[in-house]
Design an enzyme around this catalytic site. Sequence first.
Site, PDB file in Angstrom:
ATOM      1  N   ASP A  80     119.163  33.064  36.765  1.00 63.21           N
ATOM      2  CA  ASP A  80     120.607  33.335  37.036  1.00 63.21           C
ATOM      3  C   ASP A  80     121.910  32.063  36.633  1.00 63.21           C
ATOM      4  O   ASP A  80     121.398  31.763  36.015  1.00 63.21           O
ATOM      5  CB  ASP A  80     120.215  32.570  38.696  1.00 63.21           C
TER       6      ASP A  80
HETATM    7  C1  NOJ Z   1     124.424  34.690  40.873  1.00 64.11           C
HETATM    8  C2  NOJ Z   1     123.338  35.453  41.963  1.00 64.11           C
HETATM    9  O1  NOJ Z   1     122.521  35.664  42.360  1.00 64.11           O
HETATM   10  C3  NOJ Z   1     122.650  36.739  41.161  1.00 64.11           C
HETATM   11  O2  NOJ Z   1     122.466  37.917  41.870  1.00 64.11           O
HETATM   12  C4  NOJ Z   1     123.635  37.399  40.100  1.00 64.11           C
HETATM   13  O3  NOJ Z   1     123.194  39.002  39.566  1.00 64.11           O
HETATM   14  C5  NOJ Z   1     124.725  36.729  39.543  1.00 64.11           C
HETATM   15  N1  NOJ Z   1     125.308  35.760  39.793  1.00 64.11           N
HETATM   16  C6  NOJ Z   1     125.890  37.298  38.606  1.00 64.11           C
HETATM   17  O4  NOJ Z   1     126.689  37.516  38.934  1.00 64.11           O
END
Ligand code: NOJ
Length: 704
Positions: free
Chosen positions: A254
Site C-alpha cells: 500500500d
Molecule cells: C491507499 C489505500 O489504502 C489503497 O486502498 C489504495 O489502493 C492506495 N492508497 C492507492 O490509491
Amino acid sequence: MADKDRVERLLASMTLEEKLGQLNMIDAGAPPMGEPEMERQVAAGRIGSLLNIHGAERLNRLQKMAVDNRLKIPLIFGLDVLHGHRTIFPLPIAETCAFDPGLWERTARAAVEETSRAAITLTFAPMLDVCRDPRWGRIAEGPGEDTLVTSRYAEAKVRGFQGTDLRDGVAATAKHMGAYGAVAAGRDYGSADISERQLAEVYLPPFEAAVKAGVAAVMPSFNDVAGIPATAHGEILNDLLRTRWGFDGIVVSDYTAVVELIAHGVAGDIAEASALALKSGVDIDMQDEAYVRGLPDALKRGLVTMGDIDRAVRRMLTLKERLGLLDDTYRRTSAPPLPANHYDALARDAARRSAVLLKNEKSVLPLKPGTRRIAVIGPLGDDPLQMFGCWFAAAGMDSATIVRGLRAALPQTEILHEIGAHIEEPGETGIAAAVAAARSADVVILCVGEKKEMTGEAQGRGRLELPGSQRALAEAVLAVGKPTVAILCAGRPLTVPWLFERADAALAAWFLGSEAGHGIADVLTGAWSPSGKLSVTWPHDVGQIPIFYSHRATGRPAVPDVYYCNRHTDLPIEPQFHFGHGLSYTRFAVTKLNATPAEISGDQSVTIEAEVANEGGVAGEETLFLFLRDPVASVARPVLELKDFAKAVLKPGERKTVRFTLARNDLAFLGRDLKPRVEPGEFQIFVGASADRSKLTATAIRYR
Ligand code: NOJ
C-alpha cells in the site's frame, strides 16, 4: 500462460537499477521526486508502474518514454477503480446489498471497458475487508460484515475485472490482506490485535477465494496483525498466500507502507524496511521509493540477495507479459470511446437494487400516483457530486440527484427542494424555509446523511449521528407531521434511532453513483419493488459495536430481563436492523423447508429446499439466506453462519422452490489446531429473509 523464456531473457539483460525500477511504483499525481525527475526516471527505466494518472495524452507520452528505453518495457498504469470509472456504480457496501454476484461481475466488467480504453491495466480493487465496525470509514469500500458474501464478491469482481484472458481485462488487486477491517475502534491504520482463529475464519477466506478466481495482485494492509505489520507478514504473504494457496501474481504494497515499517517499529532504517518487506513477499513498493533507495544498501549488508530481487522482478515482468503489454504497448487506447451514457441503464439497475428499504409504515411508499407536491428537503437531495461516494476518477462528472430523479419520474408532480442545512457545517438559518416547504407539500422526502468525504480512507468516526445541524433540520421537518420518507445517504450505517422511530419510511441509499437519483426514484415510485438487503448489521448505538450476526452464544446468552447475561444494561440486545433486513412492496413467506438426506456421512452432500411465495400484490425479488449452526463442537461455533444465498423472482401469488446444496466442507470448522474438521452430530439449518433468528425457518441434519 505467460511466456517464461521471454521474461527470463529480459531479466538476464537488466542492471540492478533497472530491476529496482520495475519494483518502483510512483503516484504520477504526486511524484515524490517532482514531475520532471519522474519523467526522466520513466525514460531511464527506473520506474515500472504509475498510479493516479489520467488523460490519454499524458499516459501515452509517458508510455512512449518507457518503451523508447533500451529494454522497451512498458509501464503498468494503476488506479483505484472500486465502483466504476466514468460511470460510477454504487459503493461496494451498497452494491453488496443487492446480493447479486451477476450484477457485481457486470459492473466490474463495465468499469474495465471504460478503464482499459483509458490505458489503465491494474485496478486496486476489489477491496475484501470484512468489517464489523461502522466507525471505520473504509467500511464503505468493502462488502460488509460477512465472510461468505465477501468471498462471493471477490470471485465476481475478479471475473469481471480480469475476464478469462488478462489481455482483454484489467489486473485486479485483492486488498487489503491482513484484517484491515478489524482495526481497533475503527481508527484507520490502527492495530488489528485479533486471534489467529478470527484471522483464518473471518478475514482471510475472501482472499483465498480471490486467489482461486485467479486474481493477479494482492495488497497487504497498512495495519499490524497482533504486532506484525501486514507489509512485513511473511507468514501471511509467503507461507499462506504463495505456498499454501499457490498465488503466483504480484504483491503490491500500500501507499508508502514499506517505509512505514520504520514508524511501526519493526525496522531501523530504510534498508531494513525494504529488506523486511521484500523478504516477507512484497514485490512492488508503492510511492516511497523504499526499494530504490533501500535495497542496494540491503544487498551490501546481506539482508537480501539478488535472487530475492529477481523473484519480485520476474513476477512484475510476468504480469506485464500476461497483460499483453510486451506486444501491444498501448492496448485498447485506440478503441472507439464508449458513448457517455453507455452504462447508464446498468448503473440505474445497480442503484435501485442496492438501496435498502429499512422501514415503511402507513403505506407511505410507494408514492401515490397523482401526488400533487413533494418537498425534497436536505443537503443530500440535489448535490450531484455527493452521489459518487468515496472513489471516483474523472473530472467534470455529473450524477442524477434525488431531485432530478423524481422530476424525471413524476413530471406531473411539483418537486420542491430546500437544502435546510449543510451536511457538516453548523447553522440553522435554512430550517424555516424547509419547514415551509414541508407544510406546503403532500409528502416530504428528507435527504440526510454524511458527506462522501466523511467515508473512505482515514475517515474513522467515533459518533455515527447525523453531522452538522441535520438533526435539528430533521426534527423540525418531522414536527410538521406530513408523511415523511427519510433517505440516508452515507457510507456506513448511521445510528439515528430517533429518525427510524419518527419517519414513516426510511431508505438506506448509501452513495449510489451516477444514476443514484433515477434508481432511488424507481424505488420511491414503485417502478421497482425494493429488493436490497443489508450486508451489515445496523446498530442502534455506537456502544453496541462490534455487533454482527455470527457471534458466539456465550455461556449466558443475552435474554431480555435476565440479570446475569451478555448485554449492555442501557442498550437494546438486538440491533436496529439485522443483517439481511430489507423490505419490499410485497410480502414473501418461506415454508416447506426440507433437507435430504437428513443424515449423511463421508463426502455426501445435503439438498436443502424451501418454498418461497409472493403473498402480496406486486412482483418482487426475495433473497433467501441459508444459515448453519453446529450446536455442539470442540470449539464453540457462531449462533449462525451464512452458507449460501439465492434469489427468487416472483409474480404476485407465485411460489417457487429454492434449492441449496450443503457439502461436507460447509459443515467444517477450524479445530483447536486451526485445521479444518467436521465433527459428527447434529447441524441446525435455518432459511429465511434475514439473520433475525426469530423469523427463520429451521430444520436439522446429522453427520455420522
Ligand atoms: C491507499 C489505500 O489504502 C489503497 O486502498 C489504495 O489502493 C492506495 N492508497 C492507492 O490509491
